[in-house]
Scaffold this motif. Structure first.
Motif, PDB file in Angstrom:
ATOM      1  N   PHE A   1       0.873  -1.182   0.000  1.00  0.00           N
ATOM      2  CA  PHE A   1       0.000   0.000   0.000  1.00  0.00           C
ATOM      3  C   PHE A   1       0.911   1.234   0.000  1.00  0.00           C
ATOM      4  N   PRO A   2       1.338   1.687  -1.187  1.00  0.00           N
ATOM      5  CA  PRO A   2       2.420   2.676  -1.262  1.00  0.00           C
ATOM      6  C   PRO A   2       2.001   4.128  -1.081  1.00  0.00           C
ATOM      7  N   ASN A   3       0.701   4.430  -0.964  1.00  0.00           N
ATOM      8  CA  ASN A   3       0.291   5.832  -0.867  1.00  0.00           C
ATOM      9  C   ASN A   3       0.886   6.509   0.360  1.00  0.00           C
ATOM     10  N   ARG A   4       1.292   7.755   0.172  1.00  0.00           N
ATOM     11  CA  ARG A   4       1.851   8.582   1.247  1.00  0.00           C
ATOM     12  C   ARG A   4       1.129   9.918   1.231  1.00  0.00           C
ATOM     13  N   TYR A   5       0.793  10.434   2.394  1.00  0.00           N
ATOM     14  CA  TYR A   5      -0.093  11.593   2.502  1.00  0.00           C
ATOM     15  C   TYR A   5       0.681  12.770   3.111  1.00  0.00           C
ATOM     16  N   PHE A   6       0.649  13.917   2.429  1.00  0.00           N
ATOM     17  CA  PHE A   6       1.412  15.094   2.852  1.00  0.00           C
ATOM     18  C   PHE A   6       0.481  16.276   3.073  1.00  0.00           C
ATOM     19  N   VAL A   7       0.679  16.956   4.217  1.00  0.00           N
ATOM     20  CA  VAL A   7      -0.031  18.199   4.511  1.00  0.00           C
ATOM     21  C   VAL A   7       0.937  19.361   4.318  1.00  0.00           C
ATOM     22  N   ASN A   8       0.491  20.383   3.615  1.00  0.00           N
ATOM     23  CA  ASN A   8       1.292  21.594   3.439  1.00  0.00           C
ATOM     24  C   ASN A   8       1.123  22.456   4.693  1.00  0.00           C
ATOM     25  N   VAL A   9       2.207  22.575   5.497  1.00  0.00           N
ATOM     26  CA  VAL A   9       2.136  23.375   6.721  1.00  0.00           C
ATOM     27  C   VAL A   9       2.841  24.713   6.548  1.00  0.00           C
ATOM     28  N   ASP A  10       3.259  25.022   5.320  1.00  0.00           N
ATOM     29  CA  ASP A  10       3.894  26.299   5.025  1.00  0.00           C
ATOM     30  C   ASP A  10       2.809  27.323   4.651  1.00  0.00           C
ATOM     31  N   LEU A  11       1.772  27.364   5.475  1.00  0.00           N
ATOM     32  CA  LEU A  11       0.592  28.189   5.238  1.00  0.00           C
ATOM     33  C   LEU A  11       0.159  28.833   6.545  1.00  0.00           C
ATOM     34  N   SER A  12      -0.709  29.829   6.454  1.00  0.00           N
ATOM     35  CA  SER A  12      -1.303  30.388   7.664  1.00  0.00           C
ATOM     36  C   SER A  12      -2.320  29.394   8.226  1.00  0.00           C
ATOM     37  N   ASP A  13      -2.726  29.605   9.470  1.00  0.00           N
ATOM     38  CA  ASP A  13      -3.744  28.733  10.072  1.00  0.00           C
ATOM     39  C   ASP A  13      -5.031  28.743   9.247  1.00  0.00           C
ATOM     40  N   ASP A  14      -5.442  29.904   8.805  1.00  0.00           N
ATOM     41  CA  ASP A  14      -6.677  29.994   8.025  1.00  0.00           C
ATOM     42  C   ASP A  14      -6.543  29.253   6.699  1.00  0.00           C
ATOM     43  N   GLU A  15      -5.388  29.370   6.060  1.00  0.00           N
ATOM     44  CA  GLU A  15      -5.175  28.678   4.786  1.00  0.00           C
ATOM     45  C   GLU A  15      -5.130  27.169   4.976  1.00  0.00           C
ATOM     46  N   MET A  16      -4.484  26.710   6.042  1.00  0.00           N
ATOM     47  CA  MET A  16      -4.457  25.266   6.312  1.00  0.00           C
ATOM     48  C   MET A  16      -5.862  24.742   6.559  1.00  0.00           C
ATOM     49  N   ARG A  17      -6.615  25.466   7.348  1.00  0.00           N
ATOM     50  CA  ARG A  17      -7.965  25.020   7.702  1.00  0.00           C
ATOM     51  C   ARG A  17      -8.860  24.982   6.454  1.00  0.00           C
ATOM     52  N   ALA A  18      -8.703  25.956   5.584  1.00  0.00           N
ATOM     53  CA  ALA A  18      -9.511  25.999   4.365  1.00  0.00           C
ATOM     54  C   ALA A  18      -9.160  24.872   3.409  1.00  0.00           C
ATOM     55  N   SER A  19      -7.945  24.315   3.539  1.00  0.00           N
ATOM     56  CA  SER A  19      -7.501  23.252   2.648  1.00  0.00           C
ATOM     57  C   SER A  19      -8.173  21.910   2.956  1.00  0.00           C
ATOM     58  N   PHE A  20      -8.561  21.676   4.220  1.00  0.00           N
ATOM     59  CA  PHE A  20      -9.181  20.395   4.589  1.00  0.00           C
ATOM     60  C   PHE A  20     -10.476  20.190   3.801  1.00  0.00           C
ATOM     61  N   ASN A  21     -10.827  18.926   3.565  1.00  0.00           N
ATOM     62  CA  ASN A  21     -12.129  18.728   2.928  1.00  0.00           C
ATOM     63  C   ASN A  21     -13.239  19.026   3.938  1.00  0.00           C
ATOM     64  N   GLN A  22     -14.440  19.206   3.431  1.00  0.00           N
ATOM     65  CA  GLN A  22     -15.545  19.712   4.254  1.00  0.00           C
ATOM     66  C   GLN A  22     -15.833  18.825   5.463  1.00  0.00           C
TER      67      GLN A  22
END
Length: 372
Positions: free
Chosen positions: A157-178
């Motif tokens: 199962f080779p998938n790897r999941y990355f979160v972009n943390v080079d963002l503001s808190d508001d930008e990170m929060r807006a990136s999540f799915n609903q």
């Protein structure tokens, strides 16, 4: 000449003669590891020597003139009677600065040196496991393929999941799915407390982890059994961080995160039976992301894989969101310049894979899954 001297590949291994190589002792290697953008626990002596005690370790710094450009920890073992053997580089070589225009050329020069040293001169099969990165195609994998390395085994199962943390808190929060944002909002109503704690809290995390594995009874393929050795003996400059979540005075969730270079890696997580109804995992990872966002070098949060569990896929996919990435861990890439080392190396890997697959098959009959 005979079969022992027959080259499997007809290509010539060229080496950048301007590359200077310095071998390091274990303590000095680990003490400088925090300098590298690509640093990871697999490239630390304190981890590799405990995890693979039968292997010999070379710790190498690479210089272009007087400029340190890369490093590589290579594990190797020679077969009896000089019949080849293996040299293994997991998630390396590691570059000092990924932002340099010369970064890819520096990586390529180090790989060429490793081929010449281990595959040609020492007559070993050289196996490099490229690190997963948040872009595809993976540039390390592409260069290895182009330079004569052959695909070996990959992860089931080779998938790897990355979160972009080079963002503001508001930008990170807006990136999540609903749905992920909804669960996060619900978790924040449960009066939990997030703390970044010191190594003195390892016993608290261990208790949570052992309680969780006993409760869920899923197979653990991780290196958790070497974690306490790592935390007790690692150079403080690169020691993994511990994060805990409390409800009232009780620890309900915890995480161990490797924070080094430009990518933080989620190593281990643990929860008790109260965490799920309070959605503590959402709260904990959100607060970890916010903390990582304050670290000047860290750009990505590597959440690891899923071992095929659908619930984990949905959780991590929602967290990676629109600004993150889902990529794959490349297969191990093998290079042997001589016939016998290739035969010996492939046989050893075959034996290892058969054993691993047999264990996975046995474990498939057990109750499993972090979300069951």
């Amino acid at each position: 000449m005979g079969g022992m001297a027959l080259a499997v590949e007809l290509d010539q291994v060229t080496v950048d003669q301007s590359l200077r190589v310095e071998e390091m002792d274990a303590a000095s290697w680990d003490a400088q590891a925090h300098l590298f953008d690509d640093v990871c626990q697999e490239q630390l002596d304190v981890f590799a020597s405990e995890r693979w005690p039968a292997m010999q370790l070379d710790r190498l710094n690479f210089y272009a003139g007087d400029r340190l450009v890369a490093g590589c920890l290579v594990m190797h073992r020679t077969a009896p009677m000089g019949l080849g053997g293996l040299a293994v580089c997991k998630w390396g070589p590691i570059l000092l600065d990924n932002s340099l225009p010369s970064a890819l050329a520096d990586y390529q020069a180090v790989v060429d040196w490793l081929k010449h040293e281990y595959a040609v001169k020492r007559r070993l099969m050289l196996s490099i496991l490229p690190r997963a990165v948040p872009v595809e195609p993976n540039p390390a994998f592409e260069y290895l393929r182009e330079s004569g390395f052959k695909k070996g085994a990959g992860l089931p199962f080779p998938n790897r999941y990355f979160v972009n943390v080079d963002l503001s808190d508001d930008e990170m929060r807006a990136s999540f799915n609903q749905k992920w944002r909804k669960h996060l909002r619900n978790s924040e109503k449960n009066e939990m407390r997030f703390e970044h704690v010191g190594p003195d809290k390892m016993s608290e995390f261990n208790a949570l982890y052992e309680e969780m594995t006993a409760r869920k009874q899923f197979p653990d393929y991780s290196a958790y059994d070497s974690l306490n050795h790592l935390m007790d003996n690692i150079d403080p400059s690169i020691r993994p961080e511990i994060f805990m979540v409390y409800h009232e005075q009780e620890a309900v969730a915890g995480a161990i995160v490797f924070v080094g270079g430009d990518t933080a890696v989620y190593l281990y997580g643990a929860t008790n039976d109260k965490a799920l109804p309070m959605q503590a995992g959402y709260f904990m990872h959100w607060e970890i992301m916010r903390w990582l966002g304050t670290q000047p070098r860290v750009k990505w949060y590597d959440l690891g894989g899923t071992d095929g569990f659908l619930g984990l896929h949905q959780f991590k996919k929602g967290m990676a969101g629109k600004a993150g990435a889902i990529t794959t861990v490349p297969p191990v890439m093998n290079y042997a310049h001589w016939f016998v080392p290739r035969l010996v190396g492939e046989t050893l890997f075959l034996i290892r894979d058969v054993k691993a697959n047999a264990m996975r098959w046995v474990n498939s009959f057990r109750k499993k899954g972090p979300n069951d």
